[in-house]
Design a protein around this motif. Sequence first.
Motif, PDB file in Angstrom:
ATOM      1  N   ASN A  50       0.817  -1.217   0.000  1.00  0.00           N
ATOM      2  CA  ASN A  50       0.000   0.000   0.000  1.00  0.00           C
ATOM      3  C   ASN A  50       0.851   1.267   0.000  1.00  0.00           C
ATOM      4  O   ASN A  50       0.965   1.952   1.009  1.00  0.00           O
ATOM      5  CB  ASN A  50      -0.933  -0.001   1.210  1.00  0.00           C
ATOM      6  N   ILE A  51       1.433   1.571  -1.159  1.00  0.00           N
ATOM      7  CA  ILE A  51       2.328   2.741  -1.235  1.00  0.00           C
ATOM      8  C   ILE A  51       1.655   3.864  -2.021  1.00  0.00           C
ATOM      9  O   ILE A  51       0.973   3.615  -3.015  1.00  0.00           O
ATOM     10  CB  ILE A  51       3.696   2.352  -1.859  1.00  0.00           C
ATOM     11  N   GLY A 175       4.233  -0.343  12.019  1.00  0.00           N
ATOM     12  CA  GLY A 175       3.439   0.833  12.381  1.00  0.00           C
ATOM     13  C   GLY A 175       2.200   0.946  11.500  1.00  0.00           C
ATOM     14  O   GLY A 175       1.964   0.117  10.610  1.00  0.00           O
ATOM     15  N   ASP A 176       1.397   1.997  11.738  1.00  0.00           N
ATOM     16  CA  ASP A 176       0.212   2.216  10.915  1.00  0.00           C
ATOM     17  C   ASP A 176       0.600   2.811   9.566  1.00  0.00           C
ATOM     18  O   ASP A 176      -0.088   2.616   8.569  1.00  0.00           O
ATOM     19  CB  ASP A 176      -0.760   3.159  11.639  1.00  0.00           C
ATOM     20  N   ALA A 177       1.701   3.559   9.558  1.00  0.00           N
ATOM     21  CA  ALA A 177       2.227   4.115   8.314  1.00  0.00           C
ATOM     22  C   ALA A 177       3.710   4.416   8.486  1.00  0.00           C
ATOM     23  O   ALA A 177       4.177   4.643   9.607  1.00  0.00           O
ATOM     24  CB  ALA A 177       1.483   5.405   7.949  1.00  0.00           C
ATOM     25  N   SER A 178       4.423   4.396   7.367  1.00  0.00           N
ATOM     26  CA  SER A 178       5.836   4.786   7.354  1.00  0.00           C
ATOM     27  C   SER A 178       6.035   5.750   6.201  1.00  0.00           C
ATOM     28  O   SER A 178       5.476   5.544   5.123  1.00  0.00           O
ATOM     29  CB  SER A 178       6.745   3.579   7.150  1.00  0.00           C
ATOM     30  N   VAL A 179       6.839   6.778   6.443  1.00  0.00           N
ATOM     31  CA  VAL A 179       6.984   7.845   5.452  1.00  0.00           C
ATOM     32  C   VAL A 179       8.421   7.925   4.956  1.00  0.00           C
ATOM     33  O   VAL A 179       9.369   7.950   5.744  1.00  0.00           O
ATOM     34  CB  VAL A 179       6.565   9.201   6.066  1.00  0.00           C
ATOM     35  N   LEU A 180       8.553   7.966   3.620  1.00  0.00           N
ATOM     36  CA  LEU A 180       9.872   8.091   2.992  1.00  0.00           C
ATOM     37  C   LEU A 180      10.032   9.480   2.386  1.00  0.00           C
ATOM     38  O   LEU A 180       9.045  10.090   1.969  1.00  0.00           O
ATOM     39  CB  LEU A 180      10.001   7.080   1.852  1.00  0.00           C
ATOM     40  N   SER A 181      11.269   9.965   2.324  1.00  0.00           N
ATOM     41  CA  SER A 181      11.562  11.182   1.571  1.00  0.00           C
ATOM     42  C   SER A 181      12.425  10.800   0.381  1.00  0.00           C
ATOM     43  O   SER A 181      13.387  10.032   0.519  1.00  0.00           O
ATOM     44  CB  SER A 181      12.333  12.187   2.426  1.00  0.00           C
ATOM     45  N   PHE A 182      12.067  11.332  -0.782  1.00  0.00           N
ATOM     46  CA  PHE A 182      12.865  11.131  -1.998  1.00  0.00           C
ATOM     47  C   PHE A 182      13.510  12.450  -2.413  1.00  0.00           C
ATOM     48  O   PHE A 182      13.612  12.761  -3.602  1.00  0.00           O
ATOM     49  CB  PHE A 182      11.996  10.593  -3.142  1.00  0.00           C
ATOM     50  N   GLU A 192      12.559  16.062  -5.881  1.00  0.00           N
ATOM     51  CA  GLU A 192      11.768  16.234  -4.668  1.00  0.00           C
ATOM     52  C   GLU A 192      10.783  15.074  -4.701  1.00  0.00           C
ATOM     53  O   GLU A 192      10.370  14.654  -5.774  1.00  0.00           O
ATOM     54  CB  GLU A 192      10.975  17.547  -4.695  1.00  0.00           C
ATOM     55  N   GLY A 193      10.380  14.610  -3.557  1.00  0.00           N
ATOM     56  CA  GLY A 193       9.393  13.533  -3.577  1.00  0.00           C
ATOM     57  C   GLY A 193       9.336  12.803  -2.255  1.00  0.00           C
ATOM     58  O   GLY A 193      10.140  13.062  -1.349  1.00  0.00           O
ATOM     59  N   GLY A 194       8.371  11.929  -2.161  1.00  0.00           N
ATOM     60  CA  GLY A 194       8.235  11.136  -0.956  1.00  0.00           C
ATOM     61  C   GLY A 194       7.184  10.069  -1.170  1.00  0.00           C
ATOM     62  O   GLY A 194       6.559   9.995  -2.243  1.00  0.00           O
ATOM     63  N   ALA A 195       7.002   9.240  -0.172  1.00  0.00           N
ATOM     64  CA  ALA A 195       5.993   8.181  -0.269  1.00  0.00           C
ATOM     65  C   ALA A 195       5.505   7.822   1.117  1.00  0.00           C
ATOM     66  O   ALA A 195       6.207   8.042   2.110  1.00  0.00           O
ATOM     67  CB  ALA A 195       6.575   6.956  -0.962  1.00  0.00           C
ATOM     68  N   ILE A 196       4.285   7.280   1.155  1.00  0.00           N
ATOM     69  CA  ILE A 196       3.750   6.755   2.404  1.00  0.00           C
ATOM     70  C   ILE A 196       3.411   5.282   2.165  1.00  0.00           C
ATOM     71  O   ILE A 196       2.779   4.951   1.151  1.00  0.00           O
ATOM     72  CB  ILE A 196       2.452   7.468   2.849  1.00  0.00           C
ATOM     73  N   VAL A 197       3.831   4.444   3.089  1.00  0.00           N
ATOM     74  CA  VAL A 197       3.438   3.040   3.056  1.00  0.00           C
ATOM     75  C   VAL A 197       2.475   2.825   4.219  1.00  0.00           C
ATOM     76  O   VAL A 197       2.833   3.074   5.376  1.00  0.00           O
ATOM     77  CB  VAL A 197       4.663   2.109   3.176  1.00  0.00           C
ATOM     78  N   PHE A 198       1.247   2.438   3.904  1.00  0.00           N
ATOM     79  CA  PHE A 198       0.230   2.221   4.933  1.00  0.00           C
ATOM     80  C   PHE A 198       0.067   0.733   5.205  1.00  0.00           C
ATOM     81  O   PHE A 198       0.225  -0.088   4.302  1.00  0.00           O
ATOM     82  CB  PHE A 198      -1.127   2.771   4.474  1.00  0.00           C
TER      83      PHE A 198
END
Length: 363
Positions: A50-51, A175-182, A192-198
């Motif tokens: 779930n990204i 966790g409930d979610a993990s956040v990445l920075s790109f 610039e960018g990022g992602a959330i894995v739920f």
Amino acid sequence: MIPVSLPYLPDQKKYTRYVRKIYDTHRLTNDGPLVNELSVRLKEHLGVSNIVLVANGTLALQIAYQVVGLSTPGKTSEVVTSPFSFVATSSSLAWQGIRCVYTDIDPDTWCLNPSQIDDGVTNLTRGIVPVHVFGNGCDIDKIRGVARKHGLKVVYDAAHAFDVKFQGHSILLEGDASVLSFHATKLFHTIEGGAIVFREGEHAEHAKSLINFGDVTRGDRSLMGINAKMNEFQAAMGLCVLDDFHTIVERRKEIVAMYQDELQDVCLFQRRNPSCTGNYSYFPVLMETEARLIDGIKQLELAGYGARRYFHPSLDKWIENSRMVSARVSHDISSRIMCLPLFPGLAETDVKKICRICKMAQR
Ligand SMILES: *Cc1c(COP(=O)(O)O)cnc(C)c1O
């Protein structure tokens, strides 16, 4: 001047081929084919399902807090978080109207100390935002225990933890979610960018609406969103960098090994979580005192090397309307830590010179 980090630029011809595709299709943004392709490849590469890809890591954090429910409209809510991180971990909470409550980090791993989280919990607390700082995995089992005990959500700031595995699976599944920075300076980037894995697919769907104004196109006005979409040029960069990812990490690993070899008796290193793999995203060293740190940075700069104070000051001294419960260790670590230059193009001779300067500063 040799910087602390240098954004990785992939083969220009390859990037241009993607840009040509963008010109051909006239699809520049709004969930375009390249964003979708990157999303599929990241799922596969990271082993997650779930990204959601987002315009940057800071917005990704804000969306994640909103979706898992760390903020309550019209009511004060609090989140226990680490005072030792990049400012965005906390400023994104404040921007969501959430009060940051700081409890201390572990003196060796520099991640949130699970045995102190309890001290920060009140009846306003909605969640915990720990940071896998410098790609070092948090004490996940203990944090899960504390969260269960108090009924709290957990959102990991995993901006440094791209590709890190915990007990054989992606750390982003915790966790409930993990956040990445790109961001360009991160290990893997999309300019610039990022992602959330739920953890939950429903949360990912909710986030996909939120990043596109709450999905106005569906005529649903009940959901107020924001604009946090990744565009096709960003995705094109990500696709190119991902092709080279293995080579990037291998080279970083070699440089880290050289640093460790030269500096093991000179500086203190971060103690790695033995249940996690490393990703060689940063090379932080702890000096004996702040005076030695400042001297070291000055000498490095004179010799043409950038060294950065990561992270200084401790966030409890920075974020307004926050509540500090304990941050003694964080104050100490942030007063005498720096990150040394680390990027694939860094030459061995430079690593040697940098180490010599660090040794002199510690004498
Ligand atoms: C880089 C970073 C962020 C913010 O990500 P951006 O993509 O730059 O917005 C958040 N948290 C940490 C720990 C970071 O290092």
